[in-house]
Design a protein around this motif. Structure first.
Motif, mmCIF file in Angstrom:
data_model
loop_
_atom_site.group_PDB
_atom_site.id
_atom_site.type_symbol
_atom_site.label_atom_id
_atom_site.label_comp_id
_atom_site.label_asym_id
_atom_site.label_seq_id
_atom_site.Cartn_x
_atom_site.Cartn_y
_atom_site.Cartn_z
ATOM 1 N N GLN A 139 0.835 -1.207 0.000
ATOM 2 C CA GLN A 139 0.000 0.000 0.000
ATOM 3 C C GLN A 139 0.867 1.253 0.000
ATOM 4 O O GLN A 139 0.592 2.217 -0.724
ATOM 5 N N ARG A 141 4.047 1.429 -1.045
ATOM 6 C CA ARG A 141 4.776 1.513 -2.323
ATOM 7 C C ARG A 141 3.892 2.096 -3.421
ATOM 8 O O ARG A 141 4.331 2.933 -4.217
ATOM 9 N N LYS A 142 2.629 1.659 -3.467
ATOM 10 C CA LYS A 142 1.712 2.177 -4.474
ATOM 11 C C LYS A 142 1.466 3.664 -4.293
ATOM 12 O O LYS A 142 1.397 4.428 -5.269
ATOM 13 N N LEU A 143 1.332 4.109 -3.042
ATOM 14 C CA LEU A 143 1.112 5.531 -2.766
ATOM 15 C C LEU A 143 2.257 6.375 -3.323
ATOM 16 O O LEU A 143 2.029 7.373 -4.016
ATOM 17 N N ARG A 145 4.504 5.556 -5.610
ATOM 18 C CA ARG A 145 4.600 5.481 -7.061
ATOM 19 C C ARG A 145 3.614 6.422 -7.733
ATOM 20 O O ARG A 145 3.921 7.036 -8.751
ATOM 21 N N ARG A 146 2.419 6.549 -7.150
ATOM 22 C CA ARG A 146 1.445 7.501 -7.691
ATOM 23 C C ARG A 146 1.927 8.939 -7.521
ATOM 24 O O ARG A 146 1.595 9.813 -8.330
ATOM 25 N N MET A 147 2.704 9.183 -6.495
ATOM 26 C CA MET A 147 3.155 10.549 -6.183
ATOM 27 C C MET A 147 4.459 10.924 -6.872
ATOM 28 O O MET A 147 4.915 12.057 -6.750
ATOM 29 N N ARG A 148 5.070 9.992 -7.621
ATOM 30 C CA ARG A 148 6.425 10.227 -8.106
ATOM 31 C C ARG A 148 6.539 11.439 -9.021
ATOM 32 O O ARG A 148 7.587 12.110 -9.022
ATOM 33 N N ALA A 165 11.052 7.443 -5.915
ATOM 34 C CA ALA A 165 9.799 7.126 -5.226
ATOM 35 C C ALA A 165 9.953 5.860 -4.398
ATOM 36 O O ALA A 165 9.428 5.765 -3.271
#
Length: 267
Positions: A139, A141-143, A145-148, A165
């Protein structure tokens, strides 16, 4: 009182160099530990409020602010950086003030160095609650990656580091696991820890989640009288140091006053 004259320099540590500022003077030393991806400018209102009665020591962590990059961004590396800064400044005992991730560093460093701690001020951090397990890690890591794509914009604001990220995520994963295991450390604390708690939501955490995070501190407060909530302030996690800096400054003053009283009592 003569105003302190600040000195700023790069301090070599391991494979990097840390940007350190020390106001000097004979006042009670205070070392400030930043949020995960923040830099020292977040403390400017607190420092101005406290003024030259205190010796203010700030530094940017690895790949944050004006500090250099490193191959090691682990929690242990951050603890070593505190040791290095205090050694370079010649400070034996200090008030340790940390915001968010910096609060987690503060209570861990104090646990390892109890004889060097005047008091800890935890600014909306160091609470025994965290995402753990592989589902929680993914969860996080996904956050990130979306913010990169937002990170280059966030860096000048002190809200992101000069890292990928994935590196941001790994710091957050490690911090979550350390937070989740924090209760025993807080319950055995032999030095005063004063919390200044925010309200509302946080980046990556809804208002409900943040309420649960802060409530996780309640059992510790019942078990250890040395740990207290100094203030609950109306601003949220991100804005606390800008809008409610006086509450943080008051907790620092209370830490210094309690130490002075103890010295007089022993003397």
């Amino acid at each position: 009182m003569t105003r302190n004259t600040a000195t700023s320099y790069l301090l070599p540590v391991d494979d990097t160099a840390l940007a350190v500022t020390d106001t000097g003077g004979s006042g009670t030393p205070v070392i400030y530990l930043n949020g995960s991806y923040a830099d020292t400018k977040h403390w400017r209102h607190v420092i101005a409020e406290l003024g030259p009665e205190f010796r203010h020591i700030t530094f940017d962590e690895r790949a944050r602010g004006k500090s250099k990059k490193s191959a090691d961004y682990s929690f242990e590396a951050c603890l070593r950086d505190i040791d290095a800064v205090l050694e370079a400044t010649g400070v034996r005992r200090a008030i340790i003030v940390g915001w968010s991730y910096g609060a987690l560093l503060a209570v861990h460093w104090a646990d390892r160095n109890p004889d060097r701690v005047i008091g800890v001020v935890s600014v909306d951090g160091a609470m025994p609650y965290g995402l753990t397990g592989e589902e929680g890690r993914e969860q996080i890591r996904k956050l990130f990656r979306r913010m990169r794509f937002l990170m280059p914009v966030a860096r000048p604001l002190g809200l992101a580091a000069r890292m990928s990220a994935d590196q941001h995520a790994e710091i957050n994963i490690e911090a979550n696991e350390l937070h989740a295991a924090l209760a025993p450390l807080l319950e055995r604390a032999s030095h005063p820890v004063r919390y200044v708690l925010a309200t509302g939501s946080n980046l990556g955490g809804s208002e409900e989640v943040m309420a649960a995070v802060r409530a996780s501190l309640d059992p510790v407060l019942e078990h250890n009288p040395r740990i207290v909530v100094s203030a609950r302030v109306p601003s949220n996690h991100s804005h606390l140091l800008r809008k409610d800096f006086r509450a943080v400054a008051e907790a620092v003053r209370a830490s210094a006053a309690a130490d002075d009283q103890q010295v007089k009592t022993v003397g």
